[in-house]
Design an enzyme around this catalytic site. Structure first.
Site, PDB file in Angstrom:
ATOM      1  N   TYR A  13       0.811  -1.227   0.000  1.00  0.00           N
ATOM      2  CA  TYR A  13       0.000   0.000   0.000  1.00  0.00           C
ATOM      3  C   TYR A  13       0.836   1.265   0.000  1.00  0.00           C
ATOM      4  O   TYR A  13       0.296   2.371  -0.006  1.00  0.00           O
ATOM      5  CB  TYR A  13      -0.914   0.028   1.228  1.00  0.00           C
ATOM      6  CG  TYR A  13      -2.135  -0.820   1.060  1.00  0.00           C
ATOM      7  CD1 TYR A  13      -2.022  -2.198   1.030  1.00  0.00           C
ATOM      8  CD2 TYR A  13      -3.393  -0.255   0.916  1.00  0.00           C
ATOM      9  CE1 TYR A  13      -3.133  -2.993   0.861  1.00  0.00           C
ATOM     10  CE2 TYR A  13      -4.505  -1.043   0.746  1.00  0.00           C
ATOM     11  CZ  TYR A  13      -4.365  -2.411   0.725  1.00  0.00           C
ATOM     12  OH  TYR A  13      -5.477  -3.193   0.552  1.00  0.00           O
TER      13      TYR A  13
ATOM     14  N   LYS B 263       2.632 -13.938   6.164  1.00  0.00           N
ATOM     15  CA  LYS B 263       2.852 -14.893   5.072  1.00  0.00           C
ATOM     16  C   LYS B 263       4.370 -15.117   4.984  1.00  0.00           C
ATOM     17  O   LYS B 263       4.978 -15.093   3.905  1.00  0.00           O
ATOM     18  CB  LYS B 263       2.263 -14.257   3.788  1.00  0.00           C
ATOM     19  CG  LYS B 263       2.101 -15.164   2.642  1.00  0.00           C
ATOM     20  CD  LYS B 263       1.022 -16.212   2.811  1.00  0.00           C
ATOM     21  CE  LYS B 263       1.089 -17.180   1.653  1.00  0.00           C
ATOM     22  NZ  LYS B 263       0.754 -18.544   1.938  1.00  0.00           N
TER      23      LYS B 263
ATOM     24  N   ASP C 117      -6.311  -6.008   5.269  1.00  0.00           N
ATOM     25  CA  ASP C 117      -7.387  -5.528   4.417  1.00  0.00           C
ATOM     26  C   ASP C 117      -8.331  -6.680   4.083  1.00  0.00           C
ATOM     27  O   ASP C 117      -9.555  -6.601   4.271  1.00  0.00           O
ATOM     28  CB  ASP C 117      -6.777  -4.941   3.132  1.00  0.00           C
ATOM     29  CG  ASP C 117      -7.765  -4.085   2.372  1.00  0.00           C
ATOM     30  OD1 ASP C 117      -8.892  -3.890   2.853  1.00  0.00           O
ATOM     31  OD2 ASP C 117      -7.417  -3.616   1.271  1.00  0.00           O
TER      32      ASP C 117
END
Ligand code: NAP
Length: 413
Positions: free
Chosen positions: A159, A226, A304
């Site tokens: 982002y 992740k 998100d």
């Protein structure tokens, strides 16, 4: 008001003490951004509810003095700038603000007004409580088991807005640098995006999430990442998260990995369990075993996806509240967009903004007014009085307009 001379009349700004605590006057000035699309409708309904809840809870001793500030389309048409400097300054000066959804005008040189607002004010934590309200239609068998607060890092990750179009000079220059200097193999004419993740941003986000668990006496904090694939970004987020837990909260926490495995495992009394989960696996965990998760701390993109998926589990985006917080100021906001097809139709569900306002009242320490609204929301929905989005999923309900729903809440405060 006539005949009630004892009422407070002096408005003032909210300030922050050196230890971060808020000093809230009885009549604080709070800036609001009405928002685009459905913004004016949901703001009008929300403001009515906030004002009545505060008036009833504090018998006219407290009141919010609203101050309109401009952003999005209204700001563009009045000032030519979708995010004027005065708007940012007003939020800094008044410490707490609330906003409706904003459209980013296409082709005006700003990627997203919302993202710019968060980055310019360094509102590094996006906080999204996800809790089931009785009576709301849900795709879950046991939606009441979902009760979590997501802390999403708000300033970096993909982002950050660092990306270049495929075939552009910039993308080709970066690809040449990768291939020639870094000796990696990136296809020519690829689009390029950059995923920066820093120790400072990761640590402050996780520290805030753990502090929340401490303050609210919650049993666990889960770092969702992740890191199995992106070892030096997402993997580092997890490592920095564990480090800050160990260094800052060592007397209050225990690591899941130190507890051993099996059904007989007991958590020492008063300790918060710090654990981590791989992001993809976490999506099935929150569906199948939501009761095991209480506070989630996660980088921007995971957060998100996960917070919207969780919102769907308990009734959808029209009801999901949120706050963007930094060390200086906080902006409470509806988490959905401007839903342009319902703009001006007095139809949208104002609950996302109303429940964001509940978070704001809790942040001010005005718990009684916050509780009154929560109670009214539960009562109104349990009576089957809802806006179109819930009505279409409920067999026995009466569809209300946005403004009528606000009035129904006020009647039940
Ligand atoms: P959206 O505005 O959130 O709307 C998508 C759909 O979600 C609506 O058509 C509606 O579904 C449902 N919905 C959203 N808010 C609702 C509410 N209050 N009550 C009932 N239903 C609601 O998403 P979008 O269409 O992708 O985005 C539109 C604009 O909003 C874009 O310009 C985007 O950039 C902006 N946006 C702003 C923010 C923000 O300000 N924080 C966030 C996201 C998007 P149904 O049609 O099924 O009834």
């Amino acid at each position: 008001m006539e005949g009630k001379k004892e009422h407070q009349t002096k408005t003032d700004r909210i300030t922050i003490k050196a230890d971060g605590a808020l000093v809230v006057p009885n009549i604080p000035v709070i800036p609001f951004i009405e928002g685009d699309g459905i913004g004016p409708d949901i703001w009008a309904a929300s403001r009515l509810v906030f004002d009545e809840a505060v008036r009833m809870a504090y018998v006219d001793q407290r009141k919010i003095e609203w101050k309109e500030i401009l952003a999005g389309e209204k700001a563009s048409s009045k000032t030519g700038n979708p995010l004027p400097e005065e708007t940012l300054q007003a939020i800094k000066d008044h410490v707490v603000a609330i906003k409706g959804p904003l459209t980013t005008p296409v082709g005006k040189g700003i990627r997203s007004v919302n993202v710019a607002l968060r980055q310019k004010l360094d509102l590094y934590a996006c906080i999204r409580p996800i809790r089931y309200i009785k009576g709301v239609p849900s795709p879950m068998k046991y939606p009441e088991k979902v009760n979590m607060v997501v802390f999403r890092e708000n300033t970096e990750d993909v982002y950050a807005g660092i990306e270049w179009e495929a075939g552009s000079d910039e993308a080709e220059a970066v690809i040449d640098f990768f291939n020639d200097r870094m000796k990696v193999d990136v296809r020519k004419a690829s689009a390029i995006g950059v995923k920066p993740m820093s120790e400072i941003a990761s640590r402050r986000l996780v520290a805030r999430a753990i502090q929340y668990a401490v303050d609210h006496d919650l049993p666990s904090v889960t770092l969702v990442h992740k890191g199995n694939i992106m070892k030096y970004t997402e993997g580092a987020f997890m490592r920095w998260g564990y480090e800050v837990a160990r260094e800052v909260f060592k007397d209050r926490i225990v690591f899941e990995s130190d507890l051993g495995e099996g059904p007989g495992v007991a958590v020492p009394p008063g300790k918060i369990v710090i654990k981590d989960r791989i992001a993809d696996m976490m999506f099935q965990q929150v569906l199948l075993r939501p009761e095991l998760y209480h506070v989630i701390a996660t980088p921007n993109l995971n957060g998100d996806y996960l917070s919207d998926a969780l919102a769907a589990q308990v009734g959808g985006l029209g009801m999901a509240p949120g706050a963007n917080m930094g060390d200086g100021c906080s902006v409470f906001e509806a988490t959905h967009g401007t839903a342009p097809k319902y703009a001006g139709k007095d139809k949208a569900n104002p609950l996302s903004l109303i429940l964001s306002g509940v978070m704001m009242l809790q942040h001010l320490g005005w718990q009684e007014a916050a509780y009154a609204i929560e109670h009214a929301v539960e009562k109104t929905i349990s009576e089957g009085l809802v806006t179109y989005d819930l009505a279409r999923q409920m067999q026995e309900s009466r569809e209300l307009k946005c403004s009528e729903f606000g009035e129904a809440l006020v009647e039940r405060l």
